[in-house]
Design a protein around this motif. Structure first.
Motif, PDB file in Angstrom:
ATOM      1  N   GLY A 133       0.755  -1.236   0.000  1.00 19.28           N
ATOM      2  CA  GLY A 133       0.000   0.000   0.000  1.00 19.28           C
ATOM      3  C   GLY A 133       0.786   1.286   0.000  1.00 19.28           C
ATOM      4  O   GLY A 133       0.459   2.199  -0.718  1.00 19.28           O
ATOM      5  N   GLY A 134       1.859   1.411   0.790  1.00 22.58           N
ATOM      6  CA  GLY A 134       2.577   2.666   0.897  1.00 22.58           C
ATOM      7  C   GLY A 134       3.713   2.812  -0.085  1.00 22.58           C
ATOM      8  O   GLY A 134       4.519   3.719   0.055  1.00 22.58           O
ATOM      9  N   LYS A 135       3.800   1.936  -1.069  1.00 24.36           N
ATOM     10  CA  LYS A 135       4.917   1.979  -1.999  1.00 24.36           C
ATOM     11  C   LYS A 135       4.513   2.671  -3.297  1.00 24.36           C
ATOM     12  O   LYS A 135       3.455   2.415  -3.848  1.00 24.36           O
ATOM     13  CB  LYS A 135       5.403   0.559  -2.318  1.00 24.36           C
ATOM     14  N   LEU A 136       5.377   3.558  -3.775  1.00 31.00           N
ATOM     15  CA  LEU A 136       5.184   4.225  -5.056  1.00 31.00           C
ATOM     16  C   LEU A 136       6.216   3.648  -6.004  1.00 31.00           C
ATOM     17  O   LEU A 136       7.420   3.769  -5.779  1.00 31.00           O
ATOM     18  CB  LEU A 136       5.371   5.733  -4.905  1.00 31.00           C
ATOM     19  N   THR A 137       5.754   2.967  -7.060  1.00 29.65           N
ATOM     20  CA  THR A 137       6.673   2.254  -7.942  1.00 29.65           C
ATOM     21  C   THR A 137       6.854   2.985  -9.267  1.00 29.65           C
ATOM     22  O   THR A 137       6.029   3.827  -9.657  1.00 29.65           O
ATOM     23  CB  THR A 137       6.169   0.828  -8.217  1.00 29.65           C
ATOM     24  N   SER A 138       7.912   2.632  -9.976  1.00 30.73           N
ATOM     25  CA  SER A 138       8.208   3.254 -11.259  1.00 30.73           C
ATOM     26  C   SER A 138       7.252   2.716 -12.319  1.00 30.73           C
ATOM     27  O   SER A 138       7.119   1.504 -12.477  1.00 30.73           O
ATOM     28  CB  SER A 138       9.649   2.967 -11.672  1.00 30.73           C
ATOM     29  N   PRO A 139       6.584   3.598 -13.086  1.00 24.63           N
ATOM     30  CA  PRO A 139       5.647   3.133 -14.102  1.00 24.63           C
ATOM     31  C   PRO A 139       6.338   2.622 -15.358  1.00 24.63           C
ATOM     32  O   PRO A 139       5.692   2.040 -16.229  1.00 24.63           O
ATOM     33  CB  PRO A 139       4.819   4.385 -14.416  1.00 24.63           C
ATOM     34  N   MET A 140       7.663   2.837 -15.466  1.00 21.00           N
ATOM     35  CA  MET A 140       8.395   2.448 -16.664  1.00 21.00           C
ATOM     36  C   MET A 140       9.888   2.501 -16.374  1.00 21.00           C
ATOM     37  O   MET A 140      10.312   3.111 -15.402  1.00 21.00           O
ATOM     38  CB  MET A 140       8.077   3.411 -17.807  1.00 21.00           C
ATOM     39  N   PRO A 141      10.710   1.852 -17.204  1.00 15.94           N
ATOM     40  CA  PRO A 141      12.157   1.981 -17.016  1.00 15.94           C
ATOM     41  C   PRO A 141      12.607   3.403 -17.354  1.00 15.94           C
ATOM     42  O   PRO A 141      12.029   4.061 -18.219  1.00 15.94           O
ATOM     43  CB  PRO A 141      12.735   0.975 -18.031  1.00 15.94           C
ATOM     44  N   GLY A 142      13.635   3.886 -16.688  1.00 12.65           N
ATOM     45  CA  GLY A 142      14.134   5.227 -16.975  1.00 12.65           C
ATOM     46  C   GLY A 142      15.245   5.657 -16.042  1.00 12.65           C
ATOM     47  O   GLY A 142      15.795   4.849 -15.283  1.00 12.65           O
ATOM     48  N   VAL A 151      19.498  10.937  -7.863  1.00 14.27           N
ATOM     49  CA  VAL A 151      19.607  11.495  -9.209  1.00 14.27           C
ATOM     50  C   VAL A 151      20.709  10.755  -9.971  1.00 14.27           C
ATOM     51  O   VAL A 151      21.801  10.519  -9.463  1.00 14.27           O
ATOM     52  CB  VAL A 151      19.916  12.999  -9.145  1.00 14.27           C
ATOM     53  N   GLY A 152      20.381  10.371 -11.208  1.00 12.23           N
ATOM     54  CA  GLY A 152      21.337   9.658 -12.044  1.00 12.23           C
ATOM     55  C   GLY A 152      21.143   8.153 -12.055  1.00 12.23           C
ATOM     56  O   GLY A 152      21.676   7.464 -12.931  1.00 12.23           O
ATOM     57  N   ASP A 153      20.381   7.618 -11.085  1.00  8.73           N
ATOM     58  CA  ASP A 153      20.158   6.173 -11.031  1.00  8.73           C
ATOM     59  C   ASP A 153      19.215   5.728 -12.147  1.00  8.73           C
ATOM     60  O   ASP A 153      18.239   6.411 -12.479  1.00  8.73           O
ATOM     61  CB  ASP A 153      19.548   5.771  -9.677  1.00  8.73           C
ATOM     62  N   MET A 154      19.494   4.571 -12.732  1.00 10.14           N
ATOM     63  CA  MET A 154      18.598   3.928 -13.686  1.00 10.14           C
ATOM     64  C   MET A 154      17.676   2.994 -12.912  1.00 10.14           C
ATOM     65  O   MET A 154      18.118   2.286 -12.000  1.00 10.14           O
ATOM     66  CB  MET A 154      19.381   3.137 -14.733  1.00 10.14           C
ATOM     67  N   VAL A 164      16.086  11.978 -12.786  1.00  6.71           N
ATOM     68  CA  VAL A 164      16.760  13.253 -13.064  1.00  6.71           C
ATOM     69  C   VAL A 164      16.525  14.296 -11.973  1.00  6.71           C
ATOM     70  O   VAL A 164      17.276  15.261 -11.869  1.00  6.71           O
ATOM     71  CB  VAL A 164      16.324  13.817 -14.429  1.00  6.71           C
ATOM     72  N   ARG A 165      15.486  14.106 -11.149  1.00  9.09           N
ATOM     73  CA  ARG A 165      15.265  15.023 -10.024  1.00  9.09           C
ATOM     74  C   ARG A 165      14.580  14.266  -8.890  1.00  9.09           C
ATOM     75  O   ARG A 165      13.701  13.429  -9.136  1.00  9.09           O
ATOM     76  CB  ARG A 165      14.388  16.219 -10.422  1.00  9.09           C
ATOM     77  N   VAL A 166      14.988  14.563  -7.671  1.00 11.50           N
ATOM     78  CA  VAL A 166      14.316  14.063  -6.473  1.00 11.50           C
ATOM     79  C   VAL A 166      13.804  15.276  -5.728  1.00 11.50           C
ATOM     80  O   VAL A 166      14.590  16.147  -5.320  1.00 11.50           O
ATOM     81  CB  VAL A 166      15.268  13.230  -5.590  1.00 11.50           C
ATOM     82  N   LEU A 167      12.487  15.387  -5.579  1.00 18.91           N
ATOM     83  CA  LEU A 167      11.854  16.610  -5.082  1.00 18.91           C
ATOM     84  C   LEU A 167      11.398  16.506  -3.635  1.00 18.91           C
ATOM     85  O   LEU A 167      10.771  17.437  -3.124  1.00 18.91           O
ATOM     86  CB  LEU A 167      10.659  16.959  -5.973  1.00 18.91           C
ATOM     87  N   ALA A 168      11.694  15.380  -2.981  1.00 19.42           N
ATOM     88  CA  ALA A 168      11.273  15.213  -1.584  1.00 19.42           C
ATOM     89  C   ALA A 168      12.363  14.465  -0.833  1.00 19.42           C
ATOM     90  O   ALA A 168      13.296  13.922  -1.436  1.00 19.42           O
ATOM     91  CB  ALA A 168       9.951  14.457  -1.515  1.00 19.42           C
ATOM     92  N   LYS A 169      12.224  14.439   0.488  1.00 18.78           N
ATOM     93  CA  LYS A 169      13.181  13.693   1.325  1.00 18.78           C
ATOM     94  C   LYS A 169      12.409  13.008   2.440  1.00 18.78           C
ATOM     95  O   LYS A 169      11.238  13.342   2.715  1.00 18.78           O
ATOM     96  CB  LYS A 169      14.244  14.630   1.897  1.00 18.78           C
ATOM     97  N   ALA A 170      13.062  12.049   3.074  1.00 14.48           N
ATOM     98  CA  ALA A 170      12.428  11.325   4.168  1.00 14.48           C
ATOM     99  C   ALA A 170      11.975  12.300   5.251  1.00 14.48           C
ATOM    100  O   ALA A 170      12.709  13.227   5.628  1.00 14.48           O
ATOM    101  CB  ALA A 170      13.401  10.307   4.750  1.00 14.48           C
ATOM    102  N   GLY A 171      10.747  12.103   5.723  1.00 12.92           N
ATOM    103  CA  GLY A 171      10.191  12.969   6.756  1.00 12.92           C
ATOM    104  C   GLY A 171       9.266  14.041   6.223  1.00 12.92           C
ATOM    105  O   GLY A 171       8.528  14.661   6.995  1.00 12.92           O
ATOM    106  N   ASP A 172       9.305  14.306   4.914  1.00 13.94           N
ATOM    107  CA  ASP A 172       8.439  15.339   4.335  1.00 13.94           C
ATOM    108  C   ASP A 172       6.978  14.902   4.407  1.00 13.94           C
ATOM    109  O   ASP A 172       6.647  13.728   4.174  1.00 13.94           O
ATOM    110  CB  ASP A 172       8.790  15.597   2.872  1.00 13.94           C
ATOM    111  N   THR A 173       6.121  15.848   4.718  1.00 19.26           N
ATOM    112  CA  THR A 173       4.680  15.618   4.657  1.00 19.26           C
ATOM    113  C   THR A 173       4.194  16.050   3.286  1.00 19.26           C
ATOM    114  O   THR A 173       4.466  17.172   2.848  1.00 19.26           O
ATOM    115  CB  THR A 173       3.947  16.420   5.743  1.00 19.26           C
ATOM    116  N   VAL A 174       3.496  15.145   2.602  1.00 16.57           N
ATOM    117  CA  VAL A 174       3.062  15.442   1.236  1.00 16.57           C
ATOM    118  C   VAL A 174       1.569  15.233   1.101  1.00 16.57           C
ATOM    119  O   VAL A 174       0.953  14.505   1.880  1.00 16.57           O
ATOM    120  CB  VAL A 174       3.802  14.543   0.215  1.00 16.57           C
TER     121      VAL A 174
END
Length: 664
Positions: A593-602, A648-651, A605-615
């Protein structure tokens, strides 16, 4: 005439160039990456050279490797196709410096038009009308913001060195401008190595009409009429047609003359396209000039009867243009659509996978198919997800539209999701039939083009069940053939049981709804208990993979594609996707339930959040780059970020966990 030609490209355009070169007696050399060594373009050419790994930057964009391949194979000329290095002035110059003929315009012409800002000034001097905007070199954010405020919203932010919709953003309000510019610059830098942008007034409901031009080294320049490319999604062309529907002859002549003036202003040689926006008031404005062959050039070929690649090779060999302006004729109507591996139901996410079924309509005077793939080929994450271009011609537009709908209905693609049905919905839309096209067509009719999914009909379910039952029958027969007692009654495939009639069940999931179909064997067929009642059915698979079925006494043929747990039924021009359903497996599956997965390979290029952020739901968390485009991954609901799994940069592969979120 050029005797040997290296094609510095891949896919359908490389295959298309090979075919013309072969007809003209020109020897061809293909270049390919390591993953493309068995690709169709490499197989069609007289010779193929592997020039690098899968990454386009290390292969198809590697100028040194391409020139080395040309030297080693004795090629006399280089055709860049479109995309990759086709509009790279340094590449054109490097070819010339190496003694190679570059099949395209001069490096100076490419440079002149390669910068959208500089090209505007050239066009202004040549008297070609321009859209109001800022094309300056000063890229200070404050300068750009003031320019946009002065032009008035909405504005269009556009990569100066770009094309194909990359590095482009529509900005509705001033408070959205800074983020839009940053995203456009980032995408432009990744795609073109240049993050310069320009700002233009965004016209409401314009049409996108482009003119095909051709010049030679003897000072001649003509146009080959126009193409309407107004039906676009995210600034990428979806439909192209010629002639432009409803275009007044006076406007057609004026646009043609302006396009020729644009070509002559830079002493243009070869094939090029001058693109205009056509306003609701009939005024037209220069957007850009593409100094190469366009993806949509086949529609021009079908209405003029000309081979534009042949013209390119003749002009590059020093010959004058084969025809004068008054000699060019426009006959009938042609339409092109681009078949992509993408999922319209998931925001048009590009898809990867193997084409386990690829059946295109038969080619002839009315239908043309340009493709660079065969059945069994893979659509990979490394390159554009185009599968094929489907082009139709007929004597007038209504007949061409009918041809297109019939050709799309006959197209069968298995292994990946595609936009085939989406294209069919556009082609069948009353507004398209009426020629009511502009760049807002798709947004305006989105509800019609992506209708809510309807439950599978009994006919669709019966076809899917027949496919599964045929597979089960084949599997049992194969097991019987391998067994010590192939004639044992336990190896029968007719449902025989010792103590009476047996009932087996075929289970599917239709969207979120489970469907159970009870099956009773009846001779060589079955009696199916479907949601709408019972139906007698029998079926057999034909040599081409088509399912020939008898459903309730009605004989039909349909494409039914079994791909792992997915069964796709293509019947009556529509595709319906079902999942084979195993209730036990579904019950045991961890939905995470709490996992957000990649919809495709890629690539991240940007990480816009960090652990602890409320979204909150919809908050952007990660930007993924795949198949030349950026895709923003947003929070599916309110919560707290527990973990970011990548940097950033990870495939990443499709389905891997990107972010863990705890619900609030």
């Amino acid at each position: 005439m050029i005797e040997s030609l290296l094609i510095a490209n891949r896919g359908e355009i490389a295959c298309r160039i090979v075919r013309t070169a072969r007809r003209m007696g020109v020897r061809t050399v293909a270049v390919c990456s390591e993953v493309d060594r068995n690709a169709l373009h490499a197989r069609l050419a007289d010779e193929a050279v592997v020039i690098g790994p899968a990454s386009a930057r290390e292969s198809y964009l590697n100028i040194g490797a391409i020139l080395k391949a040309a030297r080693e194979t004795g090629a006399a000329a280089v055709h860049p196709g479109y995309g990759f290095l086709s509009e790279n002035a340094d590449f054109a110059q490097a070819c010339r410096d190496d003694g190679l003929v570059f099949v395209g315009p001069s490096p100076d012409a490419i440079r002149a038009m390669g910068s959208k800002s500089a090209s505007k000034e050239i066009m202004r001097t040549a008297g070609v009308p321009l859209v109001p905007g800022y094309h300056g070199a000063d890229q200070d954010p404050a300068v750009l913001q003031r320019a946009a405020d002065g032009i008035g919203y909405p504005v269009l932010v556009k990569a100066s060195a770009g094309g194909g919709g990359r590095g482009m953003r529509v900005v509705e309000r001033a408070d959205q401008f800074e983020a839009a510019v940053a995203a456009a610059k980032r995408e432009a830098k990744a795609a073109f190595g240049d993050d310069t942008v320009l700002i233009e007034k965004y016209l409401q409901r314009p049409r996108h009409v482009e003119v095909q031009v051709f010049g030679d080294s003897h000072g001649n320049a003509i146009h080959l009429f126009e193409r309407d490319c107004s039906i676009q999604r995210r600034h990428q062309k979806v439909f192209e047609e010629s002639p432009a529907p409803g275009l007044p002859d006076a406007t057609r002549r004026a646009m043609g003359a302006a396009a020729v003036a644009a070509a002559k202003a830079i002493d243009y040689s070869g094939a090029g396209t001058v693109e205009f926006l056509l306003g609701q008031d009939g005024g037209f404005y220069f957007i850009e000039m593409n100094t190469r062959l366009q993806v949509e050039h086949p529609v021009t070929e079908l209405v003029t009867g000309l081979d534009l690649v042949e013209w390119q090779l003749r002009v590059a060999s020093g010959e004058p243009l084969p025809l004068r302006q008054d000699d060019v004729r426009q006959d009938g109507h042609a339409i092109e659509v681009r078949l992509y591996a993408e999922d319209p139901g998931r925001g048009f996410l590009p898809q990867t996978g193997t084409l386990n079924r690829l059946t295109m309509p038969a080619e002839g005077p009315h239908v043309r198919v340009d493709t660079g793939v065969r059945e069994g080929d893979a659509i990979s994450v490394h390159y554009d997800p185009m599968i094929a271009k489907l082009i139709v011609w007929d004597h007038d537009r209504p007949a061409a539209v009918r041809r297109l709908t019939k050709a799309l209905a006959a197209t069968v693609i298995g292994g990946v999701n595609t936009n085939r049905q989406y294209l069919l919905e556009i082609a069948a839309h009353p507004a398209f039939a009426a020629g009511e096209v502009d760049t807002g067509f798709i947004d305006r009719h989105a509800g019609d083009l992506l209708p809510s999914s309807q439950p599978a009909s009994d006919r669709v379910l019966a076809l899917a069940a027949c496919q599964v039952l045929i597979e089960r029958r084949a599997a049992v027969a194969a097991a019987a053939a391998r067994s010590a007692d192939p004639w044992s009654p336990w190896n029968l495939t007719n449902g025989w049981r010792l103590n009476g009639e047996a009932v087996e069940t075929v289970r599917f999931r239709d969207g979120d709804a489970p469907v159970e179909i009870a099956v009773r064997h009846r001779g060589a067929g079955w009696r199916l208990t479907l949601p709408g009642g019972e139906m007698d059915a029998s079926a057999e698979a034909e040599a081409d993979g088509t399912l020939a079925a008898d459903l309730g006494g009605r004989r039909i043929r349909a494409a039914v594609i079994a791909d792992g747990d997915t069964v796709i039924v293509m019947d009556g021009g529509r595709a319906h996707r079902l999942l084979r359903h195993d209730p036990a497996a579904a019950a045991a599956q961890d939905t995470g339930g709490g996992k957000l997965t990649s919809p495709m390979p890629g690539k991240i290029v940007r990480v816009l959040a960090k652990a602890g952020d409320t979204v909150r739901r919809g908050t952007p968390l990660i930007v993924l780059e795949a198949m030349k485009m950026e895709h923003t991954i947003a929070a599916p609901g309110d919560g707290t970020v527990e973990r970011i799994a990548f940097q950033v940069g990870d495939m990443v592969e499709e389905g891997v966990e990107l972010v863990a979120i705890s619900a609030t």
